[in-house]
Design a protein around this motif. Sequence first.
Motif, PDB file in Angstrom:
ATOM      1  N   ILE A   1       0.819  -1.201   0.000  1.00 33.75           N
ATOM      2  CA  ILE A   1       0.000   0.000   0.000  1.00 33.75           C
ATOM      3  C   ILE A   1       0.860   1.260   0.000  1.00 33.75           C
ATOM      4  CG2 ILE A   1      -0.319  -0.191   2.521  1.00 33.75           C
ATOM      5  CD1 ILE A   1      -2.698   1.468  -0.055  1.00 33.75           C
ATOM      6  N   GLU A   2       1.991   1.209   0.687  1.00 28.25           N
ATOM      7  CA  GLU A   2       2.870   2.381   0.702  1.00 28.25           C
ATOM      8  C   GLU A   2       3.411   2.676  -0.695  1.00 28.25           C
ATOM      9  OE1 GLU A   2       3.061  -0.077   3.007  1.00 28.25           O
ATOM     10  OE2 GLU A   2       2.181   1.099   4.643  1.00 28.25           O
ATOM     11  N   GLU A   3       3.771   1.592  -1.385  1.00 27.15           N
ATOM     12  CA  GLU A   3       4.287   1.781  -2.751  1.00 27.15           C
ATOM     13  C   GLU A   3       3.205   2.332  -3.674  1.00 27.15           C
ATOM     14  OE1 GLU A   3       7.647  -1.776  -2.966  1.00 27.15           O
ATOM     15  OE2 GLU A   3       5.539  -2.256  -3.211  1.00 27.15           O
ATOM     16  N   ILE A   4       1.982   1.838  -3.450  1.00 27.47           N
ATOM     17  CA  ILE A   4       0.864   2.317  -4.282  1.00 27.47           C
ATOM     18  C   ILE A   4       0.645   3.807  -4.070  1.00 27.47           C
ATOM     19  CG2 ILE A   4      -1.639   2.212  -4.568  1.00 27.47           C
ATOM     20  CD1 ILE A   4      -1.449  -0.791  -4.112  1.00 27.47           C
ATOM     21  N   ILE A   5       0.616   4.210  -2.803  1.00 27.92           N
ATOM     22  CA  ILE A   5       0.404   5.624  -2.497  1.00 27.92           C
ATOM     23  C   ILE A   5       1.489   6.477  -3.140  1.00 27.92           C
ATOM     24  CG2 ILE A   5       0.462   7.339  -0.628  1.00 27.92           C
ATOM     25  CD1 ILE A   5      -1.036   5.236   1.093  1.00 27.92           C
TER      26      ILE A   5
END
Length: 457
Positions: A446-450
């Motif tokens: 999720i961090e990479e997506i954000i």
Amino acid sequence: MSQKPTLPKGTRDFGPQQMAKRNFVFSAIKEVFEKYGFMPLETPAMENLSVLTGKYGDEGDQLLFKILNSGDFLSNADVNDFNEGSRALLPKIAEKGLKYDLTVPFARYVVMNRHELTLPFKRYQIQPVWRADRPQKGRYREFFQCDADVVGTDSLICEAEIVLMINEVFSKLGIDDFNIKINHRQILTGITEAIGAGGKESDFCVSIDKLDKIGLEKVLEEMKERGISPEATEKAVPILQLQGSIEEKIAALKDILKNSDAGQKGISDIEEALTTLKSFDLSNHRIDFDVTLARGLSYYTGAIFEVKVKNVSIGSVSGGGRYDDLTGVFGMSGLSGVGFSFGVDRIYDVMEELNLFPKEALTSTEVLIIHFDEASMKYGLSVLGKLRRAGIKSEIYPDQAKIKKQFNYADKKNIQHTIVIGSEEVSSGKLTLRNMVSGQEEKLTIEEIIHKLQSTK
RNA sequence: GUGGUUGUAGUUCAGUUGGUUAGAACGCCUGAUUGUGGUUCAGGAGGUCGUGGGUUCGAGUCCCAUCAUCCACCCCA
């Protein structure tokens, strides 16, 4: 099927896509108004009829929407009123009406708050107004006006600034093929004096305003029908046919109007406004000095403007002018004002016709979270929270439904990305980010997506 | 306020000189496809033909009225 609901004549709903486009127009106008030092004002949808009636002429009074008194609206009326007809009955059963424009309520506001206002007072106002007109193309019974007015100064800097604002707004909107027609009420007065039709000014104005629409012949015909003498009509011809640059037209008029004080004043106003405009750094101000521009509203007394976009089927999209004594009718005279208004609905139509709305104006949700079962939906909720905290417009499909249906939803709403969450994703923490345009997928935390979504903005 | 236009499926529209059960496209729903939308294929739902009256053996079609719509005029953004 039960009976279909309908909208009142001349009114419209604005769906999400339309609102996105409208807001694009509104914010462009608002930004410019504020940049020029105008402050927002809102007034009620309804006003007392005593404020509204008599300000727009007989025609205008007819076009006012009246509001029936609350409760027993007949309580003040009797049979005699009824027998005397609607004109006598009206004040007994209706004391309020929907506002017809933004200028009169503004004048009312100025008068009511005269002690608190610092003059010159600059305000802008973006609100709907209502007219009981018969609707047709580009004409509605409910429509928005975007007014900016200055009261309490005679300075022609205001006129120049109006020209600047019009240029700036249209350039923001991407409309570049337009012109600003400018004229002066006093010049029109001067012309009627010069041709020997003094006192027939309003008939003269109504007629010549139609020049580009019905042609010279018919205008002359109409002038005669309206009681302007054939000699005066004949004298008007060379004036209506004035050609050339602004300077040339002004020079010609100076001669024609040399015996008219009003005419001289009008010309010097226009000249001063144009000179002022030169102090600003604007390569093409798109002004066209047009002696045939008249405009209907009777309260204009000085410079008048009208903006037309070329090569579209819509009429004028903006207009305005100076009025020397608008607040006079409310008992406060000697206050000069100048203002103008954008017709948003027409600007919208023009932009639609010319296909000028940028794609960015239509942004919707950026990410939809798609899930397979109850567990992944629950997991999706925590993902959703993180996305929103990062400022990403996101939503989760709220029901448990087939994947196909969820993707379909994203597709219909034109959502650019989806995050697919199933048991695999829940256990690995690597979510599937799908680009809905290219169809490409990658597994990311999720961090990479954000990070990815924020960097592509 | 004046003149004209058009009312048929959710939408845009066909529907012959009046003749059996009113059609198409797009959209919608279901399936082909229990971890993948946009494409394709198969199937399905959806109509008081604006409303009321009249003519007729018979009216979506003709007549009258009414309502709504769009367009033009007046005027206006």
